[in-house]
Design a protein around this motif. Structure first.
Motif: not given
Lengths: 581, 590
Positions: A307-316
């Motif tokens: 979940d934490r990594i996805s937050l970064i991967l979804e950043e514009p």
């Protein structure tokens, strides 16, 4: 648990390896379940006295099964571990790649330590899920099923009775796991509290000493440390109880087999061989029960990491923000700024307010003003690090936002206030600025023009000297000159110097500025500075104040005008004479 | 671009008997608990080993003799042992933690208390993060040394011995056969340990290098983006990450080898036992019960061997921690006089006589500085950044040792004072106000026995009562970490109250340069006017109002005392002070 699905795309390239590894591990599990049957046959044969083969053959069978199992488990485990390590690499690489493409605003609001932990620790947590957790859950699942099948086929009554304690273990562990989790949280909290006391003590050491607070502080720390110890002991009581309960129930299972199985032998329902095999299966069953608790923790932790990594991967990303299409770098270097307004965050005052100005191609301009006037911000916007709230910056008649970041920066060379050097050689740090491979001539020229050449004799390895973390082995002036060489070697259309000579002495500064000509060669140059010694070398001076252009012109005219510029100059003269004492 | 640099960090250390013995010293006060622990452990292991004997008795006795009651009796006895065994396991876990936590508590307090007496220069050269690791992680590692390391290893060794004894009792020949594979197990364990350690460390080194590079890139992200260097950075990062992958796969190879290997060796022993035992049964020299009991023991035999291998690594990590902790405990504390003179009457007289000082022994910060402050005087220290003003204050408080000259406080050399008595004479306001997390009251009181009335009057004197009035819980208001919930001006008012609550004979004030809102600034100036009168005060001044009111201004420049006199005198001198004055207060205002 939905987070786990996000892993599938990363696992997909390794699906054949997973299939292979899991297949081997599962066969290995089957072999483990077969070997008690060999012992059973041997004992039954021995007891009835009609051993079909010499006892040696049974031993050999056992050994061969063991050997096959060993080979399979080794190969299987290794295949899975290697796959999980490869996935770890892929994810870590992807994450790093992503980070490099995020805009500075992202880094302004994230702590470096936090991001590091994402790339290092969280990716490791994910790897544990992809490797050991998958392997353990499948292998212990299969082992449970097969052992149960074997046990029930030997004696259903005995099987149902003897798995009762194991069922109780699962029940107790799931109950106690929650409690252990809560108590661990408390332990973590107490630890954090204790750490805070210590941290404040170390940070505020001067206050502690000045107010003779040493004893009070030790008392404070003692109380915090005691609370931490107590929380730990409470946890270890629960853990100990869990541990004891597990031992008790596993052994109780053996007791059930001893009693019920023994009675079974007495009334002829069970052979001694079956009895022995049964104890072996029970032994096997206890292991998955224990392992499952661990696997669940791993998966929960892993899901949080995902979940934490996805937050970064979804950043514009930077580039997407601009939705720019212009691929050709600006070739002339003309800058026109129209009504530019910008604030770093909504709750802050604007750093630039309705700013308009023009810099002709090839012009050399100094930008001066008090701290916080918006000088550096202007350069940041030119580089496309941030997007203006209002107004436009035109570079060669095109909006800066229409250029891809790549094209825009291709023709800009910046020397920032705080030169950032990598722990690499001087040469590598300079070549960092080059657009493509450069000749050693170009390198030498940049080193010469930035007046770094004179310092090289100080370094035993010359340009190959490693500069240490962030250039720690260099003086402030050397760092700045390295950064200048880095910008020179780029040969950009537009050169930006952001107070880049502050740590360089006035004499060297002049030398560098004189050599600018060779490198500028018709290029535009913006020099943000606090020093007025360089003003004779620029075409025009722009004076910024509170984000606005308040004066512009040549040095003498501005001094005569008696405005902000004149004040700044006077102030600096005073400062200089004070410094000299 | 060159490849990512690798650095060796000290995470492990070979055995050092001296360190070890010193650590054992910490066990001494807790001997009773440790003794109980060993007894509980011994009992637990012994009872564990009763199971195979009971199984043997059951099979050879009641089962063979078809004695139902006998079997039930034995089973009943077995269940009693099971209960005992579970209880002992729980007790062992708890008691070993109890002992470990107690030892760790003592050690932790000792380290922390020691740090309270190390000179400030020690703090200057040691990052706070590292100090924190000493009192948390390193102490924790030592506790691990006790619980997992010493206790665990002792337990493993005891089980190993008892298992062998049990085996010999049941069947000496089969024991010999099992022992025959033991060298193989030991050899494999040692090999595994060596390789695992080597590969593990190599992997750790490469991930540490990746982390360092990542840190660098994150810090220099703007530079990378400004120069379009993303690709080459990715390449370099990928190289490092790939090296880590290769090395950790290699480590995984060795780990994958170990467990199946040990299992295979166990199987070999079982196969040998089956062979020998089967023949023994045929020859009527072995009973079924003995055979089955032995089979049970063989599987248990390899457990402690595996665990011992794991524990070796814990010991090494603990050794490195022990060394770092003892380093703090052995670091020299700030010097204190053998027999401090009886403190003189508090007058508030201060004299600097030819004081020279340098933090690093090379760059002089103060050069031959002499001045006197008479009781009741207010003296302002002024000068450009780096002139040495704050150092004067630090030396006065004896936070550092001066190299040359003397500083007299009330006529006595600061080196002849007990530093604590000396510091109690001063009320100090630091430039960067430090507040602890806790209540406002705790921060002003600072562990001193002062009445609430006393605190109230101190707060009133310095206008800090205005801050209190704003806070709903007044004195009991909880401050967040580093006092983030109140403004920087308010923090200064609180720090004034803190300094004056102790009724110091000398007030030392390092004025803050931070931006303060006009209203609070007014409160501060108003407070300063009141607190600077009739009390010896030394102020590093940034406010025009402060210097104007000072009885004497000392102008420092590059570590030297250059000008001395009242504001008017110095302005008239047209020297350095006059310039500084114009620079700092261009419009005659603050």
């Amino acid at each position: 648990m939905r987070s786990l699905l996000k892993l599938l795309p990363y696992m997909k390239p390794y699906r054949s390896r997973y299939a292979f590894g899991l297949f081997l591990v599962l066969i290995g599990v089957m072999l483990a379940v077969i070997s008690p049957l060999v012992i059973k046959a041997a004992i039954d044969g021995l007891q009835k006295g009609d051993l079909a083969r010499p006892i040696f053959h049974f031993s050999l069978a056992l050994l061969l099964i063991g050997l096959a199992r060993g080979v399979l488990m080794f190969k299987g485990r290794f295949t899975l571990i290697a796959a999980s390590r490869s996935i770890e690499y892929d994810i870590r690489s992807a994450l790093y790649r992503k980070l490099l493409s995020l805009p500075p605003s992202f880094f302004d609001r994230s702590a470096t330590g936090d991001l590091e932990s994402r790339v290092i620790n969280d990716v490791e947590g994910i790897r544990m899920v992809c490797g050991i957790a998958i392997m353990l859950s499948l292998s212990s699942g299969l082992m449970t099923v097969l052992s149960l099948v074997a046990m029930f086929s030997i004696d259903a009554t005995l099987a149902s009775l003897s798995i009762v304690p194991l069922g109780l273990i699962s029940l107790f562990t799931s109950l106690l796991t929650k409690r252990i989790y809560q108590e661990s949280e408390i332990v973590q909290k107490r630890l954090a509290e204790m750490t805070t006391v210590a941290q404040e003590n170390f940070t505020g050491v001067r206050v502690v000493r000045a107010f003779v607070q040493e004893e009070t502080e030790v008392d404070k720390f003692r109380a915090a440390a005691r609370a931490y110890v107590n929380a730990n002991l409470k946890l270890s009581l629960t853990r100990g109880a869990t541990w004891g309960m597990m031992t008790l129930l596993i052994e109780a299972g053996v007791g059930v087999v001893l009693l019920v199985g023994g009675l079974g032998i007495l009334n002829g329902r069970l052979t001694l061989g079956e009895f022995t095999a049964f104890t072996a299966y029970q032994f096997m069953l206890s292991w998955p029960v224990i392992a499952m608790g661990w696997v669940i923790t791993l998966i929960q932790r892993g899901a949080a990491c995902i979940d934490r990594i996805s937050l970064i991967l979804e950043e514009p990303e930077e580039e997407v923000l601009g939705s720019a299409s212009r691929n050709t770098p600006p070739k002339k270097g003309e800058i026109v700024i129209k009504n530019l307004t910008f604030r770093y965050t909504k709750d802050r005052l604007p750093a630039l307010k309705d700013l308009s100005l023009t810099i002709r191609a090839g012009e050399r301009v100094a930008i001066v003003g008090r701290t916080g006037a918006g000088k550096s911000t202007l350069l940041q916007l030119l580089l496309g690090h941030y997007r203006p709230d209002n107004g436009t910056i035109f570079l060669d008649d095109h909006d800066v936002n229409d250029y891809t970041r790549r094209a825009l920066r291709e023709e800009i060379g910046i020397v920032p206030q705080d030169a950032f050097l990598f722990s690499d050689s001087l040469a590598a740090n300079i070549k960092f600025g080059a657009k493509s491979e450069v000749s050693s001539d170009a390198l030498d020229r940049a080193v010469e023009s930035s007046r770094l050449a004179a310092d090289l004799t100080q370094f035993p390895q010359g340009l190959e000297q490693i500069v240490g973390e962030r250039g720690i082995t260099l003086s402030g002036g050397q760092k700045q000159r390295t950064a200048i060489a880095r910008a020179f070697i780029r040969e950009p259309r537009i050169l930006l110097l952001d107070d880049a000579l502050a740590s360089v002495d006035v004499h060297t500064e002049n030398e560098i500025l004189e050599r600018l000509d060779e490198h500028l060669n018709g290029r535009s140059c913006l020099i943000v500075t606090h020093r007025f010694s360089i003003v004779s070398k620029v075409d025009r001076i722009l004076v910024l104040d509170e984000g606005k252009l308040v004066e512009e012109g040549r040095h003498d005219d501005l001094v005569n005008a008696g405005g902000l510029y004149a004040q700044l100059v006077k102030r600096q003269q005073l400062e200089e004479s004070l410094k000299l004492g | 671009m060159s490849t990512i640099q690798e650095e060796e960090e000290l995470i492990e250390k070979p055995y050092d008997w001296g360190l070890f013995k010193r650590f054992l010293g910490y066990m001494h006060p807790h001997r009773p608990v440790v003794l109980i622990l060993v007894l509980v452990m011994l009992a637990g292991i012994t009872i564990d080993l009763a199971a195979p004997f009971l199984i043997r008795m059951a099979i050879d006795g009641p089962v063979a003799a078809k004695d139902v009651d006998g079997l039930k009796r034995l089973a009943g006895f077995f269940f009693i042992l099971v209960l005992l065994s579970g209880t002992l396991k729980a007790a062992q876990h708890y008691i070993s933690n109890l002992a470990g936590q107690r030892i760790l508590f003592d050690l932790r307090i000792q380290v922390f208390a020691r740090l309270q007496h190390l000179p400030i220069s020690y703090y200057d050269k040691t990052p706070v993060g590292r100090l924190l690791t000493r009192v948390t992680g390193d102490v924790e590692n030592l506790a691990e040394l006790f619980t997992s390391g010493l206790v665990g290893m002792l337990g493993n060794l005891l089980s190993l011995v008892l298992i062998v004894i049990a085996m010999i009792i049941i069947d000496p020949t089969m024991t010999l056969l099992t022992m025959a594979v033991m060298p193989l197990a030991i050899l494999m364990t040692i090999q595994f340990r060596l390789h695992a350690r080597k590969t593990y460390r190599a992997a750790r080194r490469s991930i540490a290098a990746v982390t360092a590079y990542l840190n660098e890139c994150l810090s220099g992200i703007k530079t990378i983006q400004a120069f379009n260097r993303q690709e080459s950075c990715m390449q370099r990062f990928d190289e490092g990450a790939a090296l880590y992958r290769t090395r950790s796969i290699h480590a995984g190879y060795i780990y994958s080898f170990f467990w199946p290997g040990i299992e295979l060796i166990t199987t070999m022993a079982v196969a040998l036992v089956l062979w020998q035992g089967g023949n023994g049964i045929l020859a009527k020299t072995t009973t079924f019960g003995s055979f089955i009991a032995f089979w049970y023991l063989v599987r248990k035999f390899f457990e402690p061997i595996q665990e011992l291998a794991e524990k070796y690594n814990i010991l090494q990590a603990a050794m490195a921690s022990a060394e770092r902790i003892f380093e703090i405990l052995d670091a020299p504390t700030s010097p204190a006089p053998e027999k401090p003179d009886a403190p003189p009457e508090a007058r508030g007289a201060i004299e600097f006589q030819n004081v020279s000082f340098s933090y690093d022994g090379n760059t002089p910060v103060l050069k031959n500085v002499s001045f006197t402050v008479k009781p009741g005087e207010t003296v302002a220290l002024v000068g450009y950044t780096g002139a040495g003003k704050t150092s004067v204050l630090s030396l006065l408080l004896r936070l550092y040792e001066l190299q040359e000259g003397r500083i007299l406080v009330d006529g006595v050399d600061v080196r002849d004072w007990d530093p604590r008595t000396l510091r109690k004479r001063f009320g100090m306001v630091f430039q960067d106000v430090f507040l602890f997390s806790g209540t406002v009251e705790e921060n002003v009181r600072l562990g001193r026995t002062l009445t609430r009335e006393h605190l109230d009057s101190a707060a009133k004197l310095v206008n800090a009562d205005r801050v209190l009035n704003r806070l709903p819980e007044r004195w009991s208001h909880q401050l967040q970490e580093r006092g983030a919930s109140i403004s920087s001006g308010e923090r200064q008012l609180l720090s004034f109250a803190r300094a004056l609550a102790g009724e110091p004979s000398v007030l030392i004030l390092d004025e803050a340069t931070a931006n303060i809102d006009a209203e609070t600034e007014g409160l501060i100036q108003d407070a300063l006017e009141r607190i600077l009168v009739e009390r010896t005060s030394i102020v590093v001044a940034h406010r025009l109002s402060t210097v104007r009111k000072a009885d004497k201004i000392l102008m420092f420049h590059k570590g030297e005392l250059r000008e001395e006199g009242s504001h008017e005198e110095l302005v008239a001198q047209q020297g350095l002070y006059e310039k500084l004055h114009r620079l700092q207060f261009p419009n005659g205002k603050n």
